[in-house]
Design a protein around this motif. Structure first.
Motif, PDB file in Angstrom:
ATOM      1  N   ARG A  24       0.844  -1.187   0.000  1.00 34.90           N
ATOM      2  CA  ARG A  24       0.000   0.000   0.000  1.00 34.90           C
ATOM      3  C   ARG A  24       0.883   1.243   0.000  1.00 34.90           C
ATOM      4  NH1 ARG A  24      -2.660  -0.958   5.874  1.00 34.90           N
ATOM      5  NH2 ARG A  24      -3.279  -2.821   4.738  1.00 34.90           N
ATOM      6  N   PRO A  25       0.315   2.427  -0.255  1.00 29.84           N
ATOM      7  CA  PRO A  25       1.114   3.662  -0.229  1.00 29.84           C
ATOM      8  C   PRO A  25       1.852   3.850   1.095  1.00 29.84           C
ATOM      9  CG  PRO A  25      -0.987   4.081  -1.259  1.00 29.84           C
ATOM     10  CD  PRO A  25      -1.060   2.680  -0.735  1.00 29.84           C
ATOM     11  N   ASP A  26       3.041   4.430   0.998  1.00 33.28           N
ATOM     12  CA  ASP A  26       3.940   4.710   2.123  1.00 33.28           C
ATOM     13  C   ASP A  26       4.703   3.482   2.606  1.00 33.28           C
ATOM     14  OD1 ASP A  26       3.262   7.432   2.186  1.00 33.28           O
ATOM     15  OD2 ASP A  26       1.539   7.045   3.487  1.00 33.28           O
ATOM     16  N   ASP A  27       4.471   2.324   2.001  1.00 33.36           N
ATOM     17  CA  ASP A  27       5.297   1.160   2.338  1.00 33.36           C
ATOM     18  C   ASP A  27       6.718   1.392   1.853  1.00 33.36           C
ATOM     19  OD1 ASP A  27       3.324  -0.215   3.610  1.00 33.36           O
ATOM     20  OD2 ASP A  27       2.929  -1.635   1.996  1.00 33.36           O
ATOM     21  N   GLU A  28       7.668   0.883   2.619  1.00 32.37           N
ATOM     22  CA  GLU A  28       9.076   1.003   2.261  1.00 32.37           C
ATOM     23  C   GLU A  28       9.593  -0.378   1.852  1.00 32.37           C
ATOM     24  OE1 GLU A  28      13.332   2.615   4.132  1.00 32.37           O
ATOM     25  OE2 GLU A  28      11.493   2.640   5.321  1.00 32.37           O
ATOM     26  N   LEU A  29      10.153  -0.472   0.649  1.00 37.51           N
ATOM     27  CA  LEU A  29      10.559  -1.755   0.092  1.00 37.51           C
ATOM     28  C   LEU A  29      12.053  -1.792  -0.170  1.00 37.51           C
ATOM     29  CD1 LEU A  29       7.717  -2.131  -2.570  1.00 37.51           C
ATOM     30  CD2 LEU A  29       7.733  -3.017  -0.236  1.00 37.51           C
ATOM     31  N   LEU A  30      12.658  -2.897   0.201  1.00 30.00           N
ATOM     32  CA  LEU A  30      14.046  -3.176  -0.169  1.00 30.00           C
ATOM     33  C   LEU A  30      14.008  -4.216  -1.284  1.00 30.00           C
ATOM     34  CD1 LEU A  30      17.106  -2.937   0.330  1.00 30.00           C
ATOM     35  CD2 LEU A  30      16.882  -4.780   2.004  1.00 30.00           C
TER      36      LEU A  30
END
Length: 268
Positions: free
Chosen positions: A50-56
């Motif tokens: 979802r929006p604002d998720d931080e992904l590596l």
């Protein structure tokens, strides 16, 4: 005489009944206590992006140079954050924007809202395989966080390092419920993908929770453990006592002032 004795015994029994503590089960999944063994239905634990998720996101292959362009350099302005990894040091991360998109190097804008991390990894691998042989893509959600509040031993925010994370994991990380927690009335507040907030009441005494869609938690879930009647009554009792003590103190102080004035007038 016998009638009077019966009345006294009955009155004493009613007084004891009124003073007894309310029943509050401390047993988890109490409905399974009479069953030796069995099976329970499973539920999906994969969370949706979802929006604002931080992904590596890391891309590798047998030829590292072939996938270099698909990995963010440290100075890439498209990212808004970074994370330390034990094997690779400081790496940049992707922040899902308000539209649910990320800008991926070598590919462009990708709409990820509603996808799982495994679905996104498969999509990227498919696109990259057009240029690179057998690419391996790993996607990790690094800002998976939930809050546990109320009648637990260690309330607060919990940083989650895995996607398979249940309500039981959260309560264990919070030090379990206190003896005053309502096990049949756990409140879960969840923000859905469309931005609306929903709430659900969970019963830890009922094994149906294990197959509930709310058994596994999602990012930014809030778990509230409500106090039971004993805790509420104790709180009211303490508040009443504190109020009475403040009133007595105020009256005592006023009497002391009045007495001092009278003594001063008498001496004059």
């Amino acid at each position: 005489m016998r009638t009077i004795l019966h009345i006294i015994i009955l009155s004493a029994a009613l007084m004891l009944a009124s003073c007894s503590a309310p029943k509050s089960s401390l047993t988890y999944f109490e409905d399974l206590s009479g069953t030796q063994s069995g099976t329970l239905p499973s539920t999906d634990y994969e969370i949706k992006l979802r929006p604002d998720d931080e992904l590596l996101i890391t891309v590798t292959s047998l030829v590292p140079e072939a996938t270099a362009e698909y990995n963010l350099p440290l100075s890439n302005p498209a990212t808004q954050s970074s994370i330390m990894t034990p094997s690779q040091g400081k790496q940049q991360t992707y922040i899902v924007d308000k539209s649910g998109d990320i800008k991926f190097p070598g590919i462009g804008m990708i709409h990820v809202d509603g996808m799982t991390t495994s679905q996104l990894a498969s999509l990227l691998a498919k696109k990259i395989s057009a240029e690179v042989e057998d690419p391996y893509v790993k996607v990790v959600l690094v800002n998976f966080r939930i809050n546990v509040m109320g009648e637990v031993n260690r309330p607060g925010s919990i940083e989650v390092n895995r996607e398979r994370y249940s309500i039981l994991d959260a309560l264990a990380d919070a030090g379990d419920l206190t003896q005053y927690g309502e096990r049949d009335n756990i409140l879960l507040v969840r923000e859905e993908n469309n931005g609306t907030k929903t709430f659900h009441h969970l019963n830890l005494n009922d094994s149906e929770l294990l197959s509930s869609p709310y058994f596994y938690l999602q990012q930014n879930d809030v778990v509230c453990v409500n106090p039971n009647k004993i805790r509420k009554d104790n709180s009211k009792y303490n508040q009443n006592n504190a109020f009475k003590l403040s009133v007595v103190s105020a009256v005592t102080g006023a009497c002391s002032v009045i007495a001092s004035l009278i003594i001063a007038l008498v001496i004059r």
